[in-house]
Design a protein around this motif. Structure first.
Motif, mmCIF file in Angstrom:
data_model
loop_
_atom_site.group_PDB
_atom_site.id
_atom_site.type_symbol
_atom_site.label_atom_id
_atom_site.label_comp_id
_atom_site.label_asym_id
_atom_site.label_seq_id
_atom_site.Cartn_x
_atom_site.Cartn_y
_atom_site.Cartn_z
ATOM 1 N N ASP A 89 0.841 -1.191 0.000
ATOM 2 C CA ASP A 89 0.000 0.000 0.000
ATOM 3 C C ASP A 89 0.882 1.249 0.000
ATOM 4 O OD1 ASP A 89 -1.666 2.241 1.448
ATOM 5 O OD2 ASP A 89 -3.109 0.735 0.782
ATOM 6 N N PRO A 90 0.544 2.261 -0.765
ATOM 7 C CA PRO A 90 1.360 3.482 -0.805
ATOM 8 C C PRO A 90 1.524 4.162 0.549
ATOM 9 C CG PRO A 90 -0.218 3.453 -2.620
ATOM 10 C CD PRO A 90 -0.577 2.304 -1.722
ATOM 11 N N SER A 91 0.586 3.913 1.486
ATOM 12 C CA SER A 91 0.672 4.550 2.802
ATOM 13 C C SER A 91 1.558 3.775 3.778
ATOM 14 C CB SER A 91 -0.730 4.693 3.402
ATOM 15 O OG SER A 91 -1.548 5.497 2.582
ATOM 16 N N GLY A 146 -0.351 -3.822 4.191
ATOM 17 C CA GLY A 146 -1.453 -2.877 4.271
ATOM 18 C C GLY A 146 -1.035 -1.446 4.569
ATOM 19 N N PRO A 147 -1.996 -0.518 4.615
ATOM 20 C CA PRO A 147 -1.703 0.916 4.686
ATOM 21 C C PRO A 147 -1.149 1.404 6.013
ATOM 22 C CG PRO A 147 -4.068 0.528 4.785
ATOM 23 C CD PRO A 147 -3.436 -0.781 4.449
ATOM 24 N N HIS A 148 -1.415 0.710 7.109
ATOM 25 C CA HIS A 148 -0.990 1.209 8.416
ATOM 26 C C HIS A 148 0.245 0.473 8.945
ATOM 27 C CE1 HIS A 148 -4.712 3.427 8.473
ATOM 28 N NE2 HIS A 148 -5.401 2.315 8.321
ATOM 29 N N VAL A 149 0.952 -0.200 8.068
ATOM 30 C CA VAL A 149 2.101 -1.019 8.466
ATOM 31 C C VAL A 149 3.374 -0.185 8.396
ATOM 32 C CG1 VAL A 149 3.504 -3.030 7.855
ATOM 33 C CG2 VAL A 149 0.996 -3.158 7.737
ATOM 34 N N ARG A 150 4.232 -0.380 9.416
ATOM 35 C CA ARG A 150 5.563 0.234 9.423
ATOM 36 C C ARG A 150 6.599 -0.859 9.670
ATOM 37 N NH1 ARG A 150 5.362 4.897 13.777
ATOM 38 N NH2 ARG A 150 4.319 3.231 14.917
ATOM 39 N N VAL A 151 7.668 -0.868 8.881
ATOM 40 C CA VAL A 151 8.691 -1.900 8.981
ATOM 41 C C VAL A 151 10.054 -1.232 9.041
ATOM 42 C CG1 VAL A 151 9.653 -4.003 7.980
ATOM 43 C CG2 VAL A 151 7.230 -3.462 7.627
ATOM 44 N N SER A 156 13.514 -8.597 6.675
ATOM 45 C CA SER A 156 13.157 -9.294 5.436
ATOM 46 C C SER A 156 11.812 -9.987 5.616
ATOM 47 C CB SER A 156 14.234 -10.310 5.058
ATOM 48 O OG SER A 156 14.362 -11.311 6.047
ATOM 49 N N ILE A 157 10.980 -9.899 4.604
ATOM 50 C CA ILE A 157 9.638 -10.489 4.618
ATOM 51 C C ILE A 157 9.555 -11.453 3.437
ATOM 52 C CG2 ILE A 157 7.161 -10.042 4.549
ATOM 53 C CD1 ILE A 157 7.834 -7.148 5.477
ATOM 54 N N GLY A 158 9.224 -12.686 3.717
ATOM 55 C CA GLY A 158 9.216 -13.706 2.679
ATOM 56 C C GLY A 158 8.003 -13.639 1.770
ATOM 57 N N ALA A 159 7.866 -14.677 0.961
ATOM 58 C CA ALA A 159 6.784 -14.743 -0.021
ATOM 59 C C ALA A 159 5.453 -15.095 0.628
ATOM 60 C CB ALA A 159 7.133 -15.787 -1.080
ATOM 61 N N HIS A 160 4.377 -14.644 -0.004
ATOM 62 C CA HIS A 160 3.013 -15.044 0.365
ATOM 63 C C HIS A 160 2.667 -14.691 1.818
ATOM 64 C CE1 HIS A 160 2.249 -17.298 -3.371
ATOM 65 N NE2 HIS A 160 3.513 -17.666 -3.291
ATOM 66 N N CYS A 161 3.173 -13.584 2.317
ATOM 67 C CA CYS A 161 2.787 -13.099 3.648
ATOM 68 C C CYS A 161 1.698 -12.040 3.512
ATOM 69 C CB CYS A 161 3.982 -12.482 4.379
ATOM 70 S SG CYS A 161 5.271 -13.651 4.821
ATOM 71 N N VAL A 162 0.883 -11.895 4.562
ATOM 72 C CA VAL A 162 -0.065 -10.791 4.651
ATOM 73 C C VAL A 162 0.226 -10.049 5.950
ATOM 74 C CG1 VAL A 162 -2.477 -10.085 4.813
ATOM 75 C CG2 VAL A 162 -1.831 -11.993 3.332
ATOM 76 N N ILE A 163 0.604 -8.788 5.824
ATOM 77 C CA ILE A 163 0.884 -7.948 6.990
ATOM 78 C C ILE A 163 -0.058 -6.763 6.909
ATOM 79 C CG2 ILE A 163 2.625 -6.667 8.268
ATOM 80 C CD1 ILE A 163 4.734 -8.420 7.021
ATOM 81 N N GLU A 164 -0.952 -6.666 7.886
ATOM 82 C CA GLU A 164 -2.035 -5.691 7.798
ATOM 83 C C GLU A 164 -2.268 -5.042 9.156
ATOM 84 O OE1 GLU A 164 -5.876 -7.704 7.181
ATOM 85 O OE2 GLU A 164 -4.819 -9.598 7.553
ATOM 86 N N GLY A 165 -3.345 -4.271 9.258
ATOM 87 C CA GLY A 165 -3.689 -3.625 10.525
ATOM 88 C C GLY A 165 -2.667 -2.564 10.909
#
Length: 264
Positions: free
Chosen positions: A11-13, A29-34, A39-48
């Motif tokens: 997400d751009p945000s 997702g839009p409210h995620v900060r990393v 490193s984040i692997g394949a087929h993950c969903v990080i949201e909220g």
């Protein structure tokens, strides 16, 4: 530039440090900060409303930051906060918090979390823990530093696990597990103290002797919890170096809920 695979959907945000890598088909997702170095692997969903710190290794097929499995949840902006240098293996599910508690599910630093681990809403995990495959935490569970959960351990909601405690494979926890205690069974029963783990972490012989005395008071002398606590309180005079360990144990025992008690 960030190493983001062309099939990842960011997400751009979302706020990702320039050193973050993201694998194929991952959704952020839009409210995620990393933070940097993660490193984040394949087929993950990080949201909220999810914040992930520095130098974490998140393997493929993880779901982080989904809404809590709580029928009372109504879309409130609760959070998932993950610290630094954690390893999160495949198929883990970490939910955000709920408005009925702090609103935050929290994971500290330097944790080693194996496959299929579930952290429900409002769990609070400390530092340097090891969760073996399929360890499952219900809501509001508190896990102290250096805790080790054996594979297929299941922890009831609101249960606390004290620092340096350990569960055997397939343990079922309905009661609080005091610091240093090793347990096993369904429901779990205390077996010993985590002496080898303490030695590996640099505990002196005097501190380990104090832990042995705590074990004797809690589990070998047929004392009430109040009487055992009184006996433990005197150990800091006999073993001065163990004063912080004694204080930690006493504080934990004082907070034990009457309806749950401790693993005995």
């Amino acid at each position: 530039m960030m190493a983001i695979h062309s099939t990842a959907l960011i997400d751009p945000s979302a706020e990702l440090d320039s050193s973050v890598s993201v694998g194929p088909y991952t959704v952020v997702g839009p409210h995620v900060r990393v933070g940097s170095g993660t490193s984040i692997g394949a087929h993950c969903v990080i949201e909220g409303h999810t914040t992930i710190g520095q130098d974490n290794r998140i393997f493929q097929f993880n779901s982080l930051g989904a809404v809590p499995q709580d029928k009372k949840y109504a879309g409130e902006p609760c959070e998932l906060v993950v610290g630094d240098r954690n390893t999160i293996r495949e198929f883990c599910t970490f939910n955000i918090g709920s408005p009925g508690d702090t609103g935050v599910t929290r994971v500290g630093n330097d944790n080693w979390i194996m496959a299929y681990v579930h952290l429900a809403h409002d769990c609070d995990v400390g530092n340097n823990t090891i969760f073996a495959n399929n360890a499952q935490l219900a809501g509001h569970v508190q896990v102290g530093d250096w805790v080790i959960l054996g594979g297929f351990t299941v922890v009831h909601q609101f249960v606390r696990l004290g620092a340096h405690s350990m569960t055997a494979m397939c343990s079922l926890l309905f009661a609080d597990l005091p610091p240093f205690v090793m347990c096993q069974g369904q429901p779990a029963e205390a077996r010993s103290m985590n002496y080898e783990g303490l030695r590996r972490r640099g505990f002196s012989p005097e501190r380990i002797a104090a832990v042995k005395a705590m074990h004797k008071a809690l589990y070998r002398e047929d004392l009430t919890l109040e009487a055992a606590s009184g006996k433990i309180a005197g150990l800091s005079e006999k073993y001065p170096d163990s004063a912080p360990d004694v204080e930690m144990m006493l504080s934990f025992l004082q907070q034990a809920a009457p309806q749950r008690g401790i693993v005995r």
